[in-house]
Design a protein around this motif. Structure first.
Motif, PDB file in Angstrom:
ATOM      1  N   THR A   5      -6.965  -0.871   3.885  1.00 25.06           N
ATOM      2  CA  THR A   5      -7.084   0.471   3.125  1.00 25.06           C
ATOM      3  C   THR A   5      -7.576   1.658   3.973  1.00 25.06           C
ATOM      4  O   THR A   5      -8.223   1.569   4.847  1.00 25.06           O
ATOM      5  N   SER A 239       0.078   9.433   6.543  1.00 25.41           N
ATOM      6  CA  SER A 239       0.735   8.503   5.528  1.00 25.41           C
ATOM      7  C   SER A 239       2.015   7.727   6.448  1.00 25.41           C
ATOM      8  O   SER A 239       2.322   6.561   6.380  1.00 25.41           O
ATOM      9  N   LEU A 242       1.094   4.465   8.069  1.00 31.08           N
ATOM     10  CA  LEU A 242       0.675   3.391   7.282  1.00 31.08           C
ATOM     11  C   LEU A 242       1.927   2.177   7.024  1.00 31.08           C
ATOM     12  O   LEU A 242       3.121   2.658   6.907  1.00 31.08           O
ATOM     13  N   GLU A 244       3.651  -1.103   4.907  1.00 33.47           N
ATOM     14  CA  GLU A 244       4.214  -0.971   3.518  1.00 33.47           C
ATOM     15  C   GLU A 244       3.009  -1.959   2.635  1.00 33.47           C
ATOM     16  O   GLU A 244       2.803  -1.427   1.450  1.00 33.47           O
ATOM     17  N   ASP A 245       2.080  -2.651   3.306  1.00 29.40           N
ATOM     18  CA  ASP A 245       1.268  -3.434   2.550  1.00 29.40           C
ATOM     19  C   ASP A 245      -0.195  -2.863   2.619  1.00 29.40           C
ATOM     20  O   ASP A 245      -1.119  -3.425   2.146  1.00 29.40           O
ATOM     21  N   ASP A 246      -0.219  -1.526   2.874  1.00 30.81           N
ATOM     22  CA  ASP A 246      -1.295  -0.793   3.058  1.00 30.81           C
ATOM     23  C   ASP A 246      -1.504   0.070   1.745  1.00 30.81           C
ATOM     24  O   ASP A 246      -0.620   0.639   1.241  1.00 30.81           O
ATOM     25  N   THR A 247      -2.791   0.324   1.395  1.00 29.65           N
ATOM     26  CA  THR A 247      -3.200   1.184   0.489  1.00 29.65           C
ATOM     27  C   THR A 247      -3.683   2.387   0.961  1.00 29.65           C
ATOM     28  O   THR A 247      -4.627   2.555   2.019  1.00 29.65           O
ATOM     29  N   LEU A 248      -3.325   3.664   0.451  1.00 26.99           N
ATOM     30  CA  LEU A 248      -3.890   5.031   0.669  1.00 26.99           C
ATOM     31  C   LEU A 248      -4.645   5.406  -0.591  1.00 26.99           C
ATOM     32  O   LEU A 248      -4.154   5.500  -1.698  1.00 26.99           O
ATOM     33  N   GLY A 460      -0.073   2.348  -3.185  1.00 21.99           N
ATOM     34  CA  GLY A 460       0.076   0.955  -2.439  1.00 21.99           C
ATOM     35  C   GLY A 460       0.479  -0.201  -3.001  1.00 21.99           C
ATOM     36  O   GLY A 460       0.878   0.034  -4.208  1.00 21.99           O
ATOM     37  N   ASP A 483      -9.649  -3.951  -3.437  1.00 20.19           N
ATOM     38  CA  ASP A 483      -8.411  -3.616  -3.048  1.00 20.19           C
ATOM     39  C   ASP A 483      -8.368  -4.509  -1.697  1.00 20.19           C
ATOM     40  O   ASP A 483      -7.189  -4.840  -1.389  1.00 20.19           O
TER      41      ASP A 483
END
Length: 546
Positions: A5, A239, A242, A244-248, A460, A483
């Protein structure tokens, strides 16, 4: 299995403003995130003041638990207020909770993180970090790595003052944002992390001091949009790093809007007879001139005139320096002139806090504890009937008893009275003491100020797409833990923002709770506040104290 995250703090970011520019196609990166995820307004603390709001963000608790009610705390045995620091946060922070669960954390520039704490990762503190502080990061050598990437790195932007060229100031803030982005991208590549955060103060500062430019439709340049656009570019650059499996997650501590008037709380308390002055020649001398308009605020024009030259010779850093310069202190009323044995109430905060001078609690209190309810109610009723002389409108109907509004082990330290103006175009000024002889006047130093609603954006793999949410800043710490697939502390007051997550994730990731005892989070801090004076100077430059 949850990814990482990344949190971006846009200080003072206003959702309504951002949403308008998104619809106009002016903030492409935020537009992309809005479509890909969840967004909405984010309620701040009451009052929406930076010290309290960021402490609430870090802990997921109300100020009655974490203990930071505003930018200032009352020192035991004194009436003089002292700036709030990380040592004053009485609840575990998000970084501590993550560290205890073997998660790697990286924090860059978040307010109320000085002095930097030991965490499982690294921490570069933010606003109010003294320039010459002994500990400028954790670990200590991280700040050296920061300055290798950004030699001119600042803990927070230079404060603006009239007499300083606006475009030059905004350009400096562009550089500051670039520095933070470069540092963040470097650490994203070189450090192991599960949760990382970077905070941008520039959006807050430009709105405080340049809102009048933003409102002027005939002005060729909008510095507020200029900085928001730069922040949008920063979001895009971060961004890119980051997975693909990260949350912003993008958030702010409060929103923003125009500031027209100042309500001088201590002057009002003086006029209503709740503050009494000492009966000595020096105080009488100061009072004579105060009542005739010779006060700190009357020196602002002189500061504006002197600034270009005086700043170069290090005589002043901003216009407020003239009013608070020791050379002029002999002329102005301050708390030193107050007859505390006969003073009933006083203020130590922006927007709306009042303390009663209670016997046995304050060093020279005069209000008997059993009389507190009656005295407090009397002041509350007067506040509710107080009108802004410029508009004829009541200033506030939202008035609360502090120890009843807040809850927790620190609630007894809350102001006795909290109020929020109905129209936030007027704010209470209480940290300034006797800045002017007028109870209400037109705002001179700032043209914008805080609003209750900040912003929230999230995108995300677990986040619901093209979705509206309604949440509070108190909900972010539990939401970040959830998350990351971690249990939430049962002592937190906030809730997971469940509507932001996809149904499949909520079915897979059931909400679990844990306690401070289970995680061994009953951490004691040393409570030592170094560089108190420098922090006060920084708050002065930002317009929070004179």
């Amino acid at each position: 299995m949850s990814g990482r995250t990344f949190v971006i703090g846009i200080d003072g970011g206003d959702f309504s403003l951002v949403n308008k520019w998104i619809k106009e196609g002016k903030l492409p990166n935020l537009e992309k995130i809005k479509k890909a995820g969840s967004s909405g307004k984010l309620r701040s603390t009451i009052p929406p003041i930076t010290g309290a709001a960021w402490s609430t963000f870090q802990t997921g608790t109300n100020p009655g638990k974490h203990g930071a009610f505003n930018w200032f705390k009352r020192k035991e045995g004194e009436y003089r207020a002292s700036p709030v620091t990380y040592n004053d946060i009485a609840e575990p922070t998000l970084w501590q909770i993550l560290s205890k669960q073997d998660k790697k954390v990286g924090i860059i520039g978040v307010p109320v993180t000085y002095p930097p704490e030991k965490i499982n990762g690294f921490l570069v503190p933010g606003l109010l970090t003294p320039k010459e502080a002994k500990n400028q990061s954790y670990p200590k050598d991280i700040i050296d790595e920061v300055r290798e990437i950004a030699p001119d790195y600042k803990f927070s932007p230079k404060e603006w003052t009239r007499g300083y060229d606006p475009k030059e100031w905004v350009e400096e803030m562009h550089d500051d944002i670039d520095d933070k982005v470069n540092v963040a991208r470097h650490f994203m590549d070189t450090k192991e992390w599960d949760m990382m955060m970077v905070h941008f103060m520039e959006t807050d500062q430009v709105q405080h001091f340049m809102w009048n430019y933003h409102e002027d439709e005939n002005h060729e340049w909008d510095p507020v949009f200029d900085i928001y656009k730069k922040a949008d570019e920063a979001i895009g650059k971060i961004s890119e790093k980051l997975n693909e499996d990260d949350t912003l997650l993008i958030m702010s501590d409060h929103g923003f809007g125009p500031l027209r008037y100042d309500f001088h709380i201590d002057t009002w308390l003086l006029r209503e007879g709740y503050i009494k002055f000492r009966d000595n020649p020096a105080t009488k001398f100061k009072k004579f001139f105060f009542n005739r308009g010779v006060n700190k605020e009357s020196l602002y024009p002189i500061g504006e005139y002197l600034y270009p030259v005086a700043n170069k010779i290090n005589f002043i850093n901003n216009v407020l320096d003239v009013a608070s310069n020791p050379l002029f202190e002999w002329l102005f009323l301050s708390s030193q002139n107050v007859d505390w044995e006969n003073t009933v109430a006083y203020s130590h905060s922006e927007i709306g806090h009042i303390y009663l001078n209670v016997k046995g609690r304050e060093p020279r209190g005069c209000v008997e504890p059993e009389d507190v309810p009656e005295v407090r109610q009397e002041i509350i009723e007067k506040l509710r009937n107080l009108e802004n002389p410029f508009t004829g409108k009541k200033i506030t109907s939202q008035v609360y008893e502090g120890d009843k509004y807040y809850h927790g082990d620190k609630a007894h330290l809350a102001p006795d009275i909290i109020f929020l103006p109905d129209d936030m175009e007027i704010i209470g000024k209480g940290a300034y003491e006797f800045l002017t002889h007028k109870t209400v006047n037109k705002s001179r130093f700032q043209t914008g100020h805080h609003r209750m609603d900040g912003l929230f954006f999230a995108a995300g793999p677990h986040v619901q797409e093209n979705n509206d949410v309604d949440a509070g800043i108190i909900d972010l710490a539990p939401t970040i833990l959830y998350d990351l697939g971690l249990p939430v502390l049962d002592s937190m007051d906030g809730d997971v923002i469940a509507t932001a997550f996809k149904h499949e994730y909520k079915m897979e990731q059931k909400l679990e709770m844990t306690s401070k005892d289970e995680l061994d989070l009953n951490i004691k801090k040393d409570g030592n506040d170094d560089d108190d004076e420098e922090m006060r100077e920084r708050l002065k430059g930002l317009g929070y104290v004179s």
